[in-house]
Design a protein around this motif. Structure first.
Motif, PDB file in Angstrom:
ATOM      1  N   VAL A 107       0.789  -1.122  -0.065  1.00 32.60           N
ATOM      2  CA  VAL A 107       0.012  -0.054   0.197  1.00 32.60           C
ATOM      3  C   VAL A 107       0.874   1.143  -0.152  1.00 32.60           C
ATOM      4  N   ARG A 108       0.608   2.217  -0.901  1.00 31.30           N
ATOM      5  CA  ARG A 108       1.390   3.513  -0.909  1.00 31.30           C
ATOM      6  C   ARG A 108       0.434   4.497  -1.173  1.00 31.30           C
ATOM      7  N   PRO A 152     -11.100  -0.891  -2.665  1.00 27.84           N
ATOM      8  CA  PRO A 152     -11.082   0.568  -2.624  1.00 27.84           C
ATOM      9  C   PRO A 152      -9.470   1.321  -2.573  1.00 27.84           C
ATOM     10  N   LEU A 153      -8.582   0.287  -2.012  1.00 26.42           N
ATOM     11  CA  LEU A 153      -7.317   0.774  -1.891  1.00 26.42           C
ATOM     12  C   LEU A 153      -6.465   0.393  -3.259  1.00 26.42           C
ATOM     13  N   PHE A 154      -7.322  -0.285  -4.359  1.00 22.76           N
ATOM     14  CA  PHE A 154      -6.545  -0.583  -5.570  1.00 22.76           C
ATOM     15  C   PHE A 154      -5.699   0.551  -6.081  1.00 22.76           C
ATOM     16  N   PRO A 155      -6.186   1.613  -6.401  1.00 21.58           N
ATOM     17  CA  PRO A 155      -5.423   2.531  -6.982  1.00 21.58           C
ATOM     18  C   PRO A 155      -4.051   3.035  -6.266  1.00 21.58           C
ATOM     19  N   TYR A 156      -4.244   2.653  -4.823  1.00 17.85           N
ATOM     20  CA  TYR A 156      -2.838   3.048  -4.283  1.00 17.85           C
ATOM     21  C   TYR A 156      -2.119   2.037  -3.817  1.00 17.85           C
ATOM     22  N   MET A 157      -1.997   0.594  -4.615  1.00 19.36           N
ATOM     23  CA  MET A 157      -1.449  -0.434  -4.404  1.00 19.36           C
ATOM     24  C   MET A 157      -0.724  -1.170  -5.496  1.00 19.36           C
ATOM     25  N   GLN A 158       0.615  -1.710  -4.862  1.00 15.36           N
ATOM     26  CA  GLN A 158       1.249  -2.278  -5.878  1.00 15.36           C
ATOM     27  C   GLN A 158       1.057  -3.756  -5.630  1.00 15.36           C
ATOM     28  N   ILE A 159       0.633  -4.644  -6.685  1.00 10.81           N
ATOM     29  CA  ILE A 159      -0.083  -5.772  -6.446  1.00 10.81           C
ATOM     30  C   ILE A 159       0.819  -6.942  -7.339  1.00 10.81           C
ATOM     31  N   SER A 198     -13.571   1.207   4.296  1.00  6.18           N
ATOM     32  CA  SER A 198     -14.097   0.546   3.016  1.00  6.18           C
ATOM     33  C   SER A 198     -13.489  -0.547   2.590  1.00  6.18           C
ATOM     34  N   GLU A 199     -12.111  -0.552   2.623  1.00 11.37           N
ATOM     35  CA  GLU A 199     -11.309  -1.920   2.286  1.00 11.37           C
ATOM     36  C   GLU A 199     -11.298  -2.929   3.270  1.00 11.37           C
ATOM     37  N   ARG A 200     -11.423  -2.436   4.741  1.00  9.55           N
ATOM     38  CA  ARG A 200     -11.793  -3.324   5.814  1.00  9.55           C
ATOM     39  C   ARG A 200     -13.015  -4.287   5.573  1.00  9.55           C
ATOM     40  N   HIS A 222      -8.894 -10.920 -10.858  1.00  7.83           N
ATOM     41  CA  HIS A 222      -8.610  -9.519 -11.477  1.00  7.83           C
ATOM     42  C   HIS A 222      -9.357  -8.543 -11.042  1.00  7.83           C
ATOM     43  N   ASN A 223     -11.016  -8.928 -11.358  1.00  8.25           N
ATOM     44  CA  ASN A 223     -11.943  -8.066 -10.883  1.00  8.25           C
ATOM     45  C   ASN A 223     -12.023  -7.873  -9.369  1.00  8.25           C
ATOM     46  N   LEU A 224     -11.913  -8.945  -8.683  1.00  6.97           N
ATOM     47  CA  LEU A 224     -11.860  -8.520  -7.152  1.00  6.97           C
ATOM     48  C   LEU A 224     -10.635  -7.477  -6.719  1.00  6.97           C
ATOM     49  N   LEU A 225      -9.834  -7.734  -7.339  1.00  6.66           N
ATOM     50  CA  LEU A 225      -8.576  -6.809  -7.020  1.00  6.66           C
ATOM     51  C   LEU A 225      -8.738  -5.345  -7.508  1.00  6.66           C
TER      52      LEU A 225
END
Ligand SMILES: O=C(O)CC1=CCC(=O)O1
Length: 96
Positions: A9-10, A72-79, A26-28, A65-68
């Motif tokens: 998370v970044r 909510p934090l997807f835009p701020y995570m390197q996965i 929201s992520e939780r 893919h769709n789940l990830l």
């Protein structure tokens, strides 16, 4: 199908604290719902890092893919995603 997923998370340093808290809440809620349904099998914090190791049990790569992308934090995570299969020396009958 099982997948190991590492999420780092970044959050932007200039993100307002209230917005960050809302995203985390929201992520939780989504993460806990997916854990209750059995889709998000494991969720572990990487000690000393704002990152987690997770195990997902999904029917397809597209579902993962769709789940990830829905997180909510997807835009701020390197996965980083690693597909898993059964080890021939595993003593477990199944992947349960
Ligand atoms: O804090 C994290 O590692 C990101 C995250 C995943 C599920 C959750 O609630 O937070």
């Amino acid at each position: 199908m099982l997948f190991h997923v590492r999420m780092d998370v970044r959050l932007p340093l200039d993100m307002p604290p209230a917005q960050a808290e809302q995203l985390k809440q929201s992520e939780r809620e989504l993460a806990q719902s997916l854990q209750r349904s059995g889709t998000w099998r494991h969720l572990w914090r990487l000690a000393g890092q704002y990152a987690n190791f997770s195990i997902f049990d999904v029917a397809s790569v597209e579902e993962l893919h769709n789940l990830l992308m829905s997180l909510p934090l997807f835009p701020y995570m390197q996965i980083e995603v690693t597909p898993l299969c059964r080890h021939p020396s595993s003593i477990r009958e199944s992947d349960a």
